[in-house]
Design a protein around this motif. Structure first.
Motif, PDB file in Angstrom:
ATOM      1  N   ILE A 148      70.811 -11.929 -18.372  1.00 52.01           N
ATOM      2  CA  ILE A 148      69.396 -11.848 -17.980  1.00 52.01           C
ATOM      3  C   ILE A 148      68.520 -12.639 -18.944  1.00 52.01           C
ATOM      4  O   ILE A 148      67.583 -13.340 -18.527  1.00 52.01           O
ATOM      5  N   GLU A 149      68.813 -12.548 -20.248  1.00 48.20           N
ATOM      6  CA  GLU A 149      68.067 -13.331 -21.230  1.00 48.20           C
ATOM      7  C   GLU A 149      68.217 -14.825 -20.943  1.00 48.20           C
ATOM      8  O   GLU A 149      67.247 -15.586 -21.035  1.00 48.20           O
ATOM      9  N   GLN A 150      69.428 -15.241 -20.578  1.00 47.25           N
ATOM     10  CA  GLN A 150      69.645 -16.649 -20.254  1.00 47.25           C
ATOM     11  C   GLN A 150      68.871 -17.053 -18.999  1.00 47.25           C
ATOM     12  O   GLN A 150      68.339 -18.171 -18.911  1.00 47.25           O
ATOM     13  N   LEU A 151      68.810 -16.157 -18.005  1.00 50.81           N
ATOM     14  CA  LEU A 151      68.056 -16.438 -16.787  1.00 50.81           C
ATOM     15  C   LEU A 151      66.572 -16.620 -17.091  1.00 50.81           C
ATOM     16  O   LEU A 151      65.919 -17.531 -16.559  1.00 50.81           O
ATOM     17  N   ILE A 153      65.247 -17.593 -19.926  1.00 50.23           N
ATOM     18  CA  ILE A 153      65.083 -18.885 -20.610  1.00 50.23           C
ATOM     19  C   ILE A 153      65.152 -20.036 -19.612  1.00 50.23           C
ATOM     20  O   ILE A 153      64.347 -20.977 -19.663  1.00 50.23           O
ATOM     21  N   ALA A 154      66.098 -19.959 -18.658  1.00 46.94           N
ATOM     22  CA  ALA A 154      66.238 -21.024 -17.655  1.00 46.94           C
ATOM     23  C   ALA A 154      64.976 -21.143 -16.810  1.00 46.94           C
ATOM     24  O   ALA A 154      64.515 -22.259 -16.506  1.00 46.94           O
ATOM     25  N   GLN A 155      64.373 -20.008 -16.418  1.00 47.03           N
ATOM     26  CA  GLN A 155      63.147 -20.045 -15.623  1.00 47.03           C
ATOM     27  C   GLN A 155      61.997 -20.674 -16.408  1.00 47.03           C
ATOM     28  O   GLN A 155      61.213 -21.455 -15.866  1.00 47.03           O
ATOM     29  N   LYS A 156      61.906 -20.345 -17.696  1.00 45.19           N
ATOM     30  CA  LYS A 156      60.843 -20.929 -18.530  1.00 45.19           C
ATOM     31  C   LYS A 156      61.018 -22.431 -18.671  1.00 45.19           C
ATOM     32  O   LYS A 156      60.040 -23.192 -18.621  1.00 45.19           O
ATOM     33  N   LEU A 157      62.274 -22.877 -18.838  1.00 45.26           N
ATOM     34  CA  LEU A 157      62.531 -24.313 -18.949  1.00 45.26           C
ATOM     35  C   LEU A 157      62.149 -25.042 -17.662  1.00 45.26           C
ATOM     36  O   LEU A 157      61.583 -26.142 -17.695  1.00 45.26           O
ATOM     37  N   ASN A 165      57.172 -22.112  -9.641  1.00 48.22           N
ATOM     38  CA  ASN A 165      57.654 -20.740  -9.464  1.00 48.22           C
ATOM     39  C   ASN A 165      59.169 -20.744  -9.258  1.00 48.22           C
ATOM     40  O   ASN A 165      59.655 -20.569  -8.138  1.00 48.22           O
ATOM     41  N   PRO A 166      59.921 -20.918 -10.331  1.00 46.60           N
ATOM     42  CA  PRO A 166      61.384 -21.011 -10.199  1.00 46.60           C
ATOM     43  C   PRO A 166      62.018 -19.735  -9.669  1.00 46.60           C
ATOM     44  O   PRO A 166      63.060 -19.793  -9.036  1.00 46.60           O
ATOM     45  N   HIS A 167      61.373 -18.595  -9.904  1.00 45.29           N
ATOM     46  CA  HIS A 167      61.962 -17.333  -9.460  1.00 45.29           C
ATOM     47  C   HIS A 167      62.153 -17.308  -7.942  1.00 45.29           C
ATOM     48  O   HIS A 167      63.205 -16.903  -7.442  1.00 45.29           O
ATOM     49  N   GLU A 168      61.135 -17.762  -7.199  1.00 43.49           N
ATOM     50  CA  GLU A 168      61.237 -17.765  -5.738  1.00 43.49           C
ATOM     51  C   GLU A 168      62.368 -18.675  -5.266  1.00 43.49           C
ATOM     52  O   GLU A 168      63.104 -18.336  -4.327  1.00 43.49           O
ATOM     53  N   ILE A 169      62.496 -19.838  -5.911  1.00 44.13           N
ATOM     54  CA  ILE A 169      63.552 -20.779  -5.528  1.00 44.13           C
ATOM     55  C   ILE A 169      64.927 -20.171  -5.810  1.00 44.13           C
ATOM     56  O   ILE A 169      65.849 -20.264  -4.984  1.00 44.13           O
ATOM     57  N   ILE A 170      65.066 -19.535  -6.959  1.00 41.72           N
ATOM     58  CA  ILE A 170      66.334 -18.898  -7.322  1.00 41.72           C
ATOM     59  C   ILE A 170      66.706 -17.827  -6.312  1.00 41.72           C
ATOM     60  O   ILE A 170      67.850 -17.734  -5.857  1.00 41.72           O
ATOM     61  N   LYS A 200      53.128 -10.567  -8.090  1.00 42.14           N
ATOM     62  CA  LYS A 200      53.462 -11.975  -7.923  1.00 42.14           C
ATOM     63  C   LYS A 200      54.948 -12.193  -7.637  1.00 42.14           C
ATOM     64  O   LYS A 200      55.397 -13.330  -7.471  1.00 42.14           O
ATOM     65  N   GLY A 201      55.709 -11.105  -7.613  1.00 36.85           N
ATOM     66  CA  GLY A 201      57.133 -11.216  -7.318  1.00 36.85           C
ATOM     67  C   GLY A 201      58.020 -11.354  -8.540  1.00 36.85           C
ATOM     68  O   GLY A 201      59.241 -11.452  -8.427  1.00 36.85           O
ATOM     69  N   ASN A 202      57.409 -11.370  -9.746  1.00 35.01           N
ATOM     70  CA  ASN A 202      58.207 -11.475 -10.964  1.00 35.01           C
ATOM     71  C   ASN A 202      58.868 -10.139 -11.284  1.00 35.01           C
ATOM     72  O   ASN A 202      58.306  -9.073 -11.012  1.00 35.01           O
ATOM     73  N   ILE A 203      60.043 -10.190 -11.878  1.00 32.72           N
ATOM     74  CA  ILE A 203      60.803  -8.975 -12.173  1.00 32.72           C
ATOM     75  C   ILE A 203      60.747  -8.664 -13.666  1.00 32.72           C
ATOM     76  O   ILE A 203      60.919  -9.561 -14.511  1.00 32.72           O
ATOM     77  N   ASP A 204      60.491  -7.401 -13.971  1.00 26.13           N
ATOM     78  CA  ASP A 204      60.557  -6.918 -15.353  1.00 26.13           C
ATOM     79  C   ASP A 204      62.024  -6.617 -15.661  1.00 26.13           C
ATOM     80  O   ASP A 204      62.498  -5.500 -15.469  1.00 26.13           O
ATOM     81  N   TYR A 205      62.744  -7.656 -16.134  1.00 17.12           N
ATOM     82  CA  TYR A 205      64.181  -7.503 -16.349  1.00 17.12           C
ATOM     83  C   TYR A 205      64.510  -6.480 -17.428  1.00 17.12           C
ATOM     84  O   TYR A 205      65.480  -5.743 -17.323  1.00 17.12           O
ATOM     85  N   GLN A 206      63.687  -6.433 -18.493  1.00 16.69           N
ATOM     86  CA  GLN A 206      63.958  -5.472 -19.552  1.00 16.69           C
ATOM     87  C   GLN A 206      63.816  -4.046 -19.031  1.00 16.69           C
ATOM     88  O   GLN A 206      64.607  -3.166 -19.371  1.00 16.69           O
TER      89      GLN A 206
END
Length: 224
Positions: A148-151, A153-157, A165-170, A200-206
């Motif tokens: 999840i931490e890697q995900l 970081i990947a979205q931020k990059l 909005n990389p989350h929607e594409i993923i 906004k559709g973002n997930i609180d992964y923690q």
């Protein structure tokens, strides 16, 4: 699968489960039980890898005894001396929990090598003690956290490189992939992730991780 084949599979699974559980019940020393758990887990992982590689059944799961020694026996390893290891391996073989074969080695003139593999496919819940299962659970949770931490970081990059909005594409790509090849994630409770998704559709992964971990702690007192 026909009902007859399902019945045969169920009977074989029952026999395998009873064998390993009876064997473990006869080993009251917790260290010995741990040795059994780890050796069976190792052999099962080899069996799974060989099966995934489509090896013929006669070649699936065999591990040379010297490789088992290198993995488990010695200073700083699970089993301190070879005598304990060989006695345990012999008992497992005698009770038909693991299989044994010897064969000549082409590049080792005049020598035969000994190999072992699990005689049946064993499920984790048949083999592991509560401590073993809790340890395996903790390891898996650590892996999930890292992924999840890697995900994140990947979205931020992706956002830094022009993807708004990389989350929607993923999610869209994941849904498309799951239609082609359904995954075990489809069996998750449908509302679990929604609890941690904002407007906004973002997930609180923690928060999601903490929820899963909390459930695991709540279930620690349940009977395996």
């Amino acid at each position: 699968m026909t009902s007859d084949k399902k019945g045969d599979l169920g009977r074989r699974e029952d026999e395998a489960r009873l064998k390993i559980q009876k064997f473990l019940q006869g080993r009251r020393n917790p260290d010995t039980r741990q040795y059994v758990e780890k050796i069976i887990e190792y052999l099962e992982n080899v069996r799974k890898k060989d099966t995934d590689r489509k090896k013929p059944e006669r070649e699936v799961g065999w591990v040379r005894v010297k490789d088992l020694l290198g993995e488990f026996v010695g200073e700083g390893k699970l089993i301190k001396n070879g005598t304990t290891f060989y006695r345990l391996i012999a008992d497992l073989s005698q009770d038909l929990i693991i299989d044994k074969q010897t064969q000549p080695m082409p590049h080792e003139k005049g020598r035969q090598a000994t190999f072992y593999r699990t005689l049946s496919k064993y499920r984790r819940e048949w083999i592991f003690s509560r401590d073993g299962l809790e340890s395996a659970y903790a390891e898996r949770m650590a892996c999930i956290h890292d992924l999840i931490e890697q995900l994140i970081i990947a979205q931020k990059l992706l956002m830094e490189n022009g993807c708004p909005n990389p989350h929607e594409i993923i999610i869209e790509r994941f849904k498309h992939q799951r239609k082609k090849k359904p995954s075990c994630s489809a069996a998750l409770e449908p509302n679990l992730i929604q609890e941690f998704r904002d407007e906004k559709g973002n997930i609180d992964y923690q928060g999601l991780i903490n929820k899963i971990a909390t459930r695991g702690q709540e279930n620690k007192g349940s009977t395996l």
